[in-house]
Write an enzyme that holds these catalytic residues in place. Sequence first.
Site, PDB file in Angstrom:
ATOM      1  N   HIS A  69     -18.124   7.070  -6.288  1.00 54.59           N
ATOM      2  CA  HIS A  69     -17.977   6.180  -4.977  1.00 54.59           C
ATOM      3  C   HIS A  69     -17.559   4.621  -5.075  1.00 54.59           C
ATOM      4  CE1 HIS A  69     -19.271   9.631  -2.429  1.00 54.59           C
ATOM      5  NE2 HIS A  69     -20.294   9.779  -3.216  1.00 54.59           N
ATOM      6  N   HIS A  79     -21.396   9.733 -10.162  1.00 56.78           N
ATOM      7  CA  HIS A  79     -22.613  10.521 -10.185  1.00 56.78           C
ATOM      8  C   HIS A  79     -22.370  12.041  -9.868  1.00 56.78           C
ATOM      9  CE1 HIS A  79     -23.783  10.590  -5.506  1.00 56.78           C
ATOM     10  NE2 HIS A  79     -22.621  10.908  -5.648  1.00 56.78           N
ATOM     11  N   ASP A  86     -22.249  -0.856 -12.089  1.00 55.23           N
ATOM     12  CA  ASP A  86     -20.772  -1.002 -11.936  1.00 55.23           C
ATOM     13  C   ASP A  86     -19.879  -0.129 -13.147  1.00 55.23           C
ATOM     14  OD1 ASP A  86     -18.732  -1.625 -10.492  1.00 55.23           O
ATOM     15  OD2 ASP A  86     -18.018  -3.689 -11.742  1.00 55.23           O
ATOM     16  N   HIS A  87     -19.092   0.545 -12.509  1.00 57.73           N
ATOM     17  CA  HIS A  87     -18.214   1.408 -13.630  1.00 57.73           C
ATOM     18  C   HIS A  87     -19.017   2.299 -14.761  1.00 57.73           C
ATOM     19  CE1 HIS A  87     -15.033  -1.317 -12.083  1.00 57.73           C
ATOM     20  NE2 HIS A  87     -14.138  -0.280 -12.470  1.00 57.73           N
ATOM     21  N   GLU A 121     -22.427   4.544   0.807  1.00 59.10           N
ATOM     22  CA  GLU A 121     -21.615   5.336  -0.363  1.00 59.10           C
ATOM     23  C   GLU A 121     -20.225   5.554   0.400  1.00 59.10           C
ATOM     24  OE1 GLU A 121     -24.077   8.871  -0.697  1.00 59.10           O
ATOM     25  OE2 GLU A 121     -22.666   9.634   0.848  1.00 59.10           O
ATOM     26  N   CYS A 146     -21.149  17.887  -3.709  1.00 58.14           N
ATOM     27  CA  CYS A 146     -21.618  16.824  -4.259  1.00 58.14           C
ATOM     28  C   CYS A 146     -22.490  17.386  -5.578  1.00 58.14           C
ATOM     29  CB  CYS A 146     -22.871  16.126  -3.577  1.00 58.14           C
ATOM     30  SG  CYS A 146     -21.981  15.336  -1.929  1.00 58.14           S
ATOM     31  N   HIS A 195     -18.176  13.302  -9.582  1.00 60.97           N
ATOM     32  CA  HIS A 195     -17.302  12.376  -8.722  1.00 60.97           C
ATOM     33  C   HIS A 195     -17.870  11.144  -8.648  1.00 60.97           C
ATOM     34  CE1 HIS A 195     -20.293  13.810  -6.112  1.00 60.97           C
ATOM     35  NE2 HIS A 195     -20.052  12.816  -5.327  1.00 60.97           N
TER      36      HIS A 195
END
Lengths: 135, 135, 135, 135, 135, 135
Positions: free
Chosen positions: A42, A15, A80-81, A125, A34, A40
């Site tokens: 998590h 995100h 996911d991913h 997170e 951020c 980047h």
Amino acid sequence: MKTTITKRMTFCAGHRLFKSGLSDEENLKIFGECSNPNGHGHNYVLEVSVSGEIDQTTGMIINLKTLKQVIEREVVAKVDHKNLNIDVEFMRDQIPTTEVFAGKIFDILDKALGKGLLARVVLWESENNRFEVSR
Amino acid sequence: MKTTITKRMTFCAGHRLFKSGLSDEENLKIFGECSNPNGHGHNYVLEVSVSGEIDQTTGMIINLKTLKQVIEREVVAKVDHKNLNIDVEFMRDQIPTTEVFAGKIFDILDKALGKGLLARVVLWESENNRFEVSR
Amino acid sequence: MKTTITKRMTFCAGHRLFKSGLSDEENLKIFGECSNPNGHGHNYVLEVSVSGEIDQTTGMIINLKTLKQVIEREVVAKVDHKNLNIDVEFMRDQIPTTEVFAGKIFDILDKALGKGLLARVVLWESENNRFEVSR
Amino acid sequence: MKTTITKRMTFCAGHRLFKSGLSDEENLKIFGECSNPNGHGHNYVLEVSVSGEIDQTTGMIINLKTLKQVIEREVVAKVDHKNLNIDVEFMRDQIPTTEVFAGKIFDILDKALGKGLLARVVLWESENNRFEVSR
Amino acid sequence: MKTTITKRMTFCAGHRLFKSGLSDEENLKIFGECSNPNGHGHNYVLEVSVSGEIDQTTGMIINLKTLKQVIEREVVAKVDHKNLNIDVEFMRDQIPTTEVFAGKIFDILDKALGKGLLARVVLWESENNRFEVSR
Amino acid sequence: MKTTITKRMTFCAGHRLFKSGLSDEENLKIFGECSNPNGHGHNYVLEVSVSGEIDQTTGMIINLKTLKQVIEREVVAKVDHKNLNIDVEFMRDQIPTTEVFAGKIFDILDKALGKGLLARVVLWESENNRFEVSR
């Protein structure tokens, strides 16, 4: 006495925190690192809690496999991913902070589970930052 | 008897696994969901181990604050909240698997610490996947 | 093939890092906040590893209860809820860094277990700092 | 430099420690409460490590999904939610201590992975007891 | 729906449990080994939770960096690597049990954060002992 | 302000999920692999929370050693290394799901502690499945 059952699942996603309409500098001021332009990500830990009566035939509030399938289908498969800013329909036009993300997950699971079963969604997170949405 | 000291640090980063020169389909075949075009990310846990003699004046192999500063300056400052494919000089033209990433971190810290002090680098990309580079 | 069994135990203790003969200022320069005059403390995690052949009658290298009793008697009983600088005989006149502390524990357990059974002692002073002594 | 990749997986199983041919009293003396006649069980954590060269095309030693599938098929599917004394072919006539269990898992995975890829198997039977088999 | 955000931080400190005015014997009877005259210490884990509305401009209840700075300045800087009985102003004349300590931290953060933002303080003194103060 | 203290303890046990009066097929349909005829087991983590006023003489709600002794005597001694279906009096004629098990533990500890001290029982059957009973 109130009984609650919690399923823990994990996923990872990318995100970038920014508010559209603001400049990179303004976003940097609000969101700090951020807001780095290339994003980047998590490893998220998701804990979903359901409260209710224990069924006398099964000794369960809800079958954990059913609960896992609902979370898998309604949330994990969609995020996911993935990149939360670009790939995830329900995060479109949202600032993808974990507060907002957890709130959206609560809404989705509340609708999917029905009957007011959902009690709480906790979303980590990182090992030091945790967000919780509850009734 | 061999004495080893390990410093654990964390950071997060985004990446996309793909090999340039291959099509999206070929990349998907090799890297699966890790090759999703818009990228994703992880919370990485980095463990850096130094082996050596205990200094009789300090009771230490190496001052943990010094070790932390070296890791912070040489690695964490360059990768935390960054995109490994785009923002990180030492990962340029590399496939950013965690094996490769851990190897690069080993090389950088080995040079920075000198004297053959570095014994091992362990890099977790998730609670279930861990990578280790050692002499 | 080599088989190793590891017992994990925990205890807490107080300590102050300083070298006798140096001034408070000199100690502060070397040991930083760990040298605060009134001391501080930690929850230590101790992992003791024994390697050897599996006994065909018991399916064990060493009985875990025996191993636990030895660690309890030789180490934990002497350091738990104690001040390492003042209360612990085997740390007298030592700088109580965790490197030094782990080395002393290795020596004590190596003698107590005998036959070269002891393979490794790992001592965590915090979730981010770990020290290891091995053959 | 040596590179190692580790996959962590979990399963649960029941067991009772006893040596056939010995009486309940003799078994109790050797195995204590682990020898209770009606059995008990554990959540096991299995960590499988593979060492080798990084493939220049993929940036990997071995694809983690392949490794996971091998562990799933060769080990987890055979032991998860099973009774080690009764249901598991490869534990027949064995004392199901975790030392012995880890050794059997090492043999099975070593054969399945081939080429000397397998470096280490770690098996936790509880948060305080860990067993390791390595070359 | 109620949204809560939690920041986890760690520090270490020394303490000795005793009530002034009682003899060492009386203190030992009440506090056991925690009353050893030369003190001991712990790695504390502090979790601070803030509940509130999500700001539509930032997607946050409170900026996590701000929250971290407040906890750092108001609590961690005053207790980390300190002796709770001697060095910490706000613990003067208090029995430094973790219940009391957590209550003091709640009061300090409640005043520093204002507006009734603070929802809960959780303080772990070990992996098995946890204390919670909430509205 | 409400103060709560939590003690965490661990034990292991075996169980098989099934409802007497149903066939193996029917049980398999409801309970899946948890209904395998020869049983399996878990490492359980038990967290017991007590809320109340802080005693001004001791700085405690309840002495943690007392709380630990009560849990040890009333629960752990009766279930550790046991088979929940066969060996545990208070689980007789119960479906040993963790919901039901946690509820029974709540009842037992509530009676043993008295005065409405018990606030919550949390029981983990695995790192991903958690059950909570609270007032």
